[in-house]
Design an enzyme around this catalytic site. Sequence first.
Site, PDB file in Angstrom:
ATOM      1  N   ARG A   1     -98.936 -32.879 -53.236  1.00 38.68           N
ATOM      2  CA  ARG A   1    -100.225 -32.895 -52.515  1.00 38.68           C
ATOM      3  C   ARG A   1    -101.305 -32.313 -53.417  1.00 38.68           C
ATOM      4  O   ARG A   1    -102.406 -32.827 -53.508  1.00 38.68           O
ATOM      5  CB  ARG A   1    -100.119 -32.105 -51.219  1.00 38.68           C
ATOM      6  CG  ARG A   1     -99.596 -32.892 -50.032  1.00 38.68           C
ATOM      7  CD  ARG A   1     -98.304 -33.630 -50.283  1.00 38.68           C
ATOM      8  NE  ARG A   1     -97.806 -34.314 -49.107  1.00 38.68           N
ATOM      9  CZ  ARG A   1     -96.934 -33.793 -48.239  1.00 38.68           C
ATOM     10  NH1 ARG A   1     -96.420 -32.591 -48.443  1.00 38.68           N
ATOM     11  NH2 ARG A   1     -96.550 -34.492 -47.201  1.00 38.68           N
TER      12      ARG A   1
ATOM     13  N   ASP B   1     -94.440 -37.531 -53.187  1.00 44.63           N
ATOM     14  CA  ASP B   1     -94.861 -37.712 -51.793  1.00 44.63           C
ATOM     15  C   ASP B   1     -95.920 -38.793 -51.765  1.00 44.63           C
ATOM     16  O   ASP B   1     -96.251 -39.381 -52.810  1.00 44.63           O
ATOM     17  CB  ASP B   1     -95.364 -36.384 -51.192  1.00 44.63           C
ATOM     18  CG  ASP B   1     -95.015 -36.289 -49.714  1.00 44.63           C
ATOM     19  OD1 ASP B   1     -95.446 -37.164 -48.961  1.00 44.63           O
ATOM     20  OD2 ASP B   1     -94.290 -35.364 -49.333  1.00 44.63           O
TER      21      ASP B   1
ATOM     22  N   HIS C   1     -92.415 -41.030 -46.933  1.00 44.31           N
ATOM     23  CA  HIS C   1     -93.233 -40.269 -47.891  1.00 44.31           C
ATOM     24  C   HIS C   1     -93.261 -40.925 -49.269  1.00 44.31           C
ATOM     25  O   HIS C   1     -93.273 -40.241 -50.290  1.00 44.31           O
ATOM     26  CB  HIS C   1     -92.720 -38.826 -48.016  1.00 44.31           C
ATOM     27  CG  HIS C   1     -93.001 -37.997 -46.796  1.00 44.31           C
ATOM     28  ND1 HIS C   1     -94.159 -37.261 -46.645  1.00 44.31           N
ATOM     29  CD2 HIS C   1     -92.293 -37.806 -45.658  1.00 44.31           C
ATOM     30  CE1 HIS C   1     -94.139 -36.649 -45.466  1.00 44.31           C
ATOM     31  NE2 HIS C   1     -93.011 -36.969 -44.852  1.00 44.31           N
TER      32      HIS C   1
ATOM     33  N   GLU D   1     -89.435 -37.351 -41.566  1.00 45.61           N
ATOM     34  CA  GLU D   1     -90.634 -38.017 -41.065  1.00 45.61           C
ATOM     35  C   GLU D   1     -90.708 -39.498 -41.473  1.00 45.61           C
ATOM     36  O   GLU D   1     -91.626 -39.922 -42.166  1.00 45.61           O
ATOM     37  CB  GLU D   1     -91.879 -37.270 -41.561  1.00 45.61           C
ATOM     38  CG  GLU D   1     -91.905 -35.829 -41.081  1.00 45.61           C
ATOM     39  CD  GLU D   1     -93.141 -35.075 -41.495  1.00 45.61           C
ATOM     40  OE1 GLU D   1     -93.645 -34.301 -40.680  1.00 45.61           O
ATOM     41  OE2 GLU D   1     -93.605 -35.239 -42.642  1.00 45.61           O
TER      42      GLU D   1
ATOM     43  N   TRP E   1     -85.960 -27.470 -40.642  1.00 47.03           N
ATOM     44  CA  TRP E   1     -87.389 -27.098 -40.632  1.00 47.03           C
ATOM     45  C   TRP E   1     -88.046 -27.269 -39.282  1.00 47.03           C
ATOM     46  O   TRP E   1     -88.985 -26.569 -38.954  1.00 47.03           O
ATOM     47  CB  TRP E   1     -88.154 -27.906 -41.681  1.00 47.03           C
ATOM     48  CG  TRP E   1     -88.373 -29.375 -41.366  1.00 47.03           C
ATOM     49  CD1 TRP E   1     -87.448 -30.374 -41.455  1.00 47.03           C
ATOM     50  CD2 TRP E   1     -89.583 -29.988 -40.905  1.00 47.03           C
ATOM     51  NE1 TRP E   1     -88.006 -31.576 -41.094  1.00 47.03           N
ATOM     52  CE2 TRP E   1     -89.318 -31.372 -40.757  1.00 47.03           C
ATOM     53  CE3 TRP E   1     -90.860 -29.512 -40.628  1.00 47.03           C
ATOM     54  CZ2 TRP E   1     -90.286 -32.284 -40.322  1.00 47.03           C
ATOM     55  CZ3 TRP E   1     -91.837 -30.420 -40.199  1.00 47.03           C
ATOM     56  CH2 TRP E   1     -91.531 -31.791 -40.060  1.00 47.03           C
TER      57      TRP E   1
ATOM     58  N   PHE F   1     -94.798 -21.166 -45.625  1.00 51.20           N
ATOM     59  CA  PHE F   1     -95.774 -20.218 -46.158  1.00 51.20           C
ATOM     60  C   PHE F   1     -97.143 -20.863 -46.376  1.00 51.20           C
ATOM     61  O   PHE F   1     -98.067 -20.217 -46.866  1.00 51.20           O
ATOM     62  CB  PHE F   1     -95.260 -19.581 -47.445  1.00 51.20           C
ATOM     63  CG  PHE F   1     -94.216 -18.511 -47.239  1.00 51.20           C
ATOM     64  CD1 PHE F   1     -93.729 -18.221 -45.971  1.00 51.20           C
ATOM     65  CD2 PHE F   1     -93.715 -17.785 -48.309  1.00 51.20           C
ATOM     66  CE1 PHE F   1     -92.765 -17.233 -45.776  1.00 51.20           C
ATOM     67  CE2 PHE F   1     -92.769 -16.796 -48.132  1.00 51.20           C
ATOM     68  CZ  PHE F   1     -92.285 -16.515 -46.862  1.00 51.20           C
ATOM     69  N   ASP F   2     -97.249 -22.151 -46.029  1.00 46.74           N
ATOM     70  CA  ASP F   2     -98.587 -22.752 -46.053  1.00 46.74           C
ATOM     71  C   ASP F   2     -99.329 -22.446 -44.757  1.00 46.74           C
ATOM     72  O   ASP F   2    -100.521 -22.739 -44.660  1.00 46.74           O
ATOM     73  CB  ASP F   2     -98.501 -24.260 -46.275  1.00 46.74           C
ATOM     74  CG  ASP F   2     -97.454 -24.905 -45.397  1.00 46.74           C
ATOM     75  OD1 ASP F   2     -96.265 -24.577 -45.566  1.00 46.74           O
ATOM     76  OD2 ASP F   2     -97.819 -25.722 -44.538  1.00 46.74           O
TER      77      ASP F   2
ATOM     78  N   THR G   1     -98.675 -28.086 -49.983  1.00 47.11           N
ATOM     79  CA  THR G   1     -99.940 -27.769 -50.648  1.00 47.11           C
ATOM     80  C   THR G   1    -101.095 -28.706 -50.289  1.00 47.11           C
ATOM     81  O   THR G   1    -102.033 -28.841 -51.068  1.00 47.11           O
ATOM     82  CB  THR G   1     -99.725 -27.763 -52.181  1.00 47.11           C
ATOM     83  OG1 THR G   1     -99.241 -29.054 -52.562  1.00 47.11           O
ATOM     84  CG2 THR G   1     -98.758 -26.698 -52.605  1.00 47.11           C
ATOM     85  N   GLU G   2    -101.034 -29.326 -49.107  1.00 47.23           N
ATOM     86  CA  GLU G   2    -102.172 -30.166 -48.704  1.00 47.23           C
ATOM     87  C   GLU G   2    -103.482 -29.403 -48.839  1.00 47.23           C
ATOM     88  O   GLU G   2    -104.503 -29.941 -49.260  1.00 47.23           O
ATOM     89  CB  GLU G   2    -102.030 -30.615 -47.246  1.00 47.23           C
ATOM     90  CG  GLU G   2    -100.986 -31.681 -47.002  1.00 47.23           C
ATOM     91  CD  GLU G   2     -99.650 -31.094 -46.587  1.00 47.23           C
ATOM     92  OE1 GLU G   2     -99.350 -29.934 -46.959  1.00 47.23           O
ATOM     93  OE2 GLU G   2     -98.889 -31.793 -45.899  1.00 47.23           O
TER      94      GLU G   2
HETATM   95  C1  ACM Z   1     -91.358 -31.390 -43.683  1.00 44.09           C
HETATM   96  O1  ACM Z   1     -92.116 -30.424 -43.487  1.00 44.09           O
HETATM   97  N1  ACM Z   1     -91.790 -32.612 -43.427  1.00 44.09           N
HETATM   98  C2  ACM Z   1     -90.015 -31.231 -44.198  1.00 44.09           C
END
Ligand code: ACM
Length: 768
Positions: free
Chosen positions: A176, A205, A293, A353, A419, A447-448, A486-487
Amino acid sequence: MKNILSRKIALVAAMFALAGAVKVAAQDVSTRFPLVPYPQKLTTSTGLFVINAQTVITTPAGRYRQEADLLNELLHNKLTVKTGGAASAKNVIQFIEDATITADEGYRLQITPQKIVVKAKTGAGMFRAVETIRQLLPADIENKQQTLPSQLSLQALNIEDAPVYAWRGMHLDVSRHFFSIAYLKKFIDLLALYKFNKFHLHLTDDQGWRIEIKKYPKLTEEGAWRTFNNQDSVCMKKSVDNPDFVIDTKHIIHKNGKTLYGGFYTQAQMKDVVAYATARHIDIIPEIDMPGHMMAAINSYPFLTCNGENSWGKLFTKPICPCNETTFEFAQNVFDEIMAIFPSKYIHIGGDEVDRTDWGKSEVCKAFMQKEGIKDLAGLQSYFINRMEKYFNSKGRKLIGWDEVLEGGISPTALVMYWRVWVPKAPVEAAKNGNQVIMSPGNPLYFDTPPDRNSVDNVYHFNPIPKGLTDKEAKGIIGAQANLWTEYIPSENRADYMYMPRMTALAENLWSRDHNYDSYQVRLNSQYERLGNLNVNYRLPDFDGLVEQSVFIDKTVLDLKKPLPNTTIHYTTDGSVPTIKSPELTAPLTISKTSYIRLAAFKANGIAGDLYNLHYTQQALAEPTAKADVKNGLLCSYYPGEYKSSTLMASAQPKESFVVDSLNVPKAVTAPSFGLRYQGYFNVPQDGIYSFYLTCDDGGILKVAGHTTVDNDGWHAPIEKSGQVALKKGLQPVELSFVEGGGGYTLKLKYSVNGSPLQTVPANWLKH
Ligand code: ACM
């Protein structure tokens, strides 16, 4: 927290309030040594060992030379390293192989006035000991510009140490936003300092492909570059107030009249990073995320999809097609090159996703599923993952996938990385299925999500073992890791800020057996100088006793202690963002009129800590209601459905209402998305200024005595917000609205009155 949307929405800077008072007996030995993570066993002895220019490091022939050299490097290469031969009786740091130490990363460290003896069986154990010695040495050694003192002394002691968990990881998303090779090495060095052993590198990604693949050069020639996207726009907007959001100009190029963002690692560069990590006994686990992704790859290689389309679906981008042989040929070729770069036993395939809609529409997939006896689209995804797993296994590697890989069935030999907090059964099912599981639940290990004063505490107290497992099954939980997506992290400074210091809490959580948070906080404070010398833009400790919405009757005083020595506090009263040139807060400030104060602590290098926006409002003590016939509990109305703001419930009809005796999400509430409205009275015990601390994931608003006391609205990750209200003893009307987008279910309300310690709002306050 609502899956990736929360990640994207959770932008609001988190802030404020009372830092927990640190209570550790002064004589507690654990606080005398600034070690994080704290060793399993440490006993002190008498005397000092002095390191000087004559000190020699010795290693047995053929062993531990690399670890000895790294210790010498920490000492600015001022010592001599000798391999083989007898060690002298004094002024020596002796590395000794000890086969009786059975733990993989275990070590023993004995410091006496004559010598330091370090024993381990493995190089990893020896290296973890080197990092312990590093933390026992003064923080100044990290500053390579400064000359090393001619003598360094170490207190005599004995340490026996080994980690509790085998997987102690950190993740970094370089897709990102991109991070330089130098930054990867800095990150690895910090992992080493805190005894992490896994570095999960999210290399690809939708927003960028970051690793050279020789067979498919367009992956990086084209896929590593993009024009600015909507995530960059958010960063640019935020950069007006916070320079950490400025997009790193190192990664911006101008080509064919276009401004492009990106970058990639050549295979040679990445092999060098792998060697750097390997020397520090850290595995780099590469993630090439598929079948979803994959937009950056599909742009250049459209044959990868079922229908040639490459766009966003409802939530995620369209995936590659698991029904074509050409997809497997591509994937295997890519992973062949990845495996040649990364020697890690583990390779991460993502698997998260995936928008499978197009697979369902594809005639090729329909025929393929019939031929293979695959009954649904989840099964089709499993087919892809399981086939890739067999391929990995044939090359001697193990596959890791995000927990979605469980959905259509997964072989027990794969590892599952958990997650999705809104699917709490996933790690339990995986462990029962025999899979090894790595825990990285969004809360608290993404942690983002913006840090607040509770984040370090939450990470420290996170239990990696989920409920519902027998002791035997729990062995399948091999550890945990924190993820840094890190978006909205476009710079190295922002990245540092997001993971430090909470990564130190994770380090101790996963390494140490006995956890003592008060002792850890003292030891954490002693880490900051070292981190400063390592140029880490760590987040400053929170101020004590601040609330965002303060009230006063006649006047109040803003009295703050600096968060760390060598910091200064600067503030404004005109609504502007404070700079280091704004007035410095050096003495208590008396406030006797409605005011808006913005303040921040500044490090000596001029970098600002969190911006605190403090509203002060004059208020009279609210009169209580005279109502006499109240019953116990609050009335709670339940509104299933997606309410992105608490205010939207006002015009809706609740499905049902019930009485509750606490302010948590009631167990009866099962919808993934919903709103709750609690109404009634708080029977407050005394006159005073009440501070309320409302933590929500997603959002909420607290109104007391007709005042909006805390506004923590909107969908976001768990954040605490605070506010005050002046109340007279008795029944005070209250309304608390809460909205859940899916997955967080976090609602906590604490209070303090006239500055008392924080407490949970008790059941006997609740009336209706
Ligand atoms: C994720 O946060 N899509 C693994």
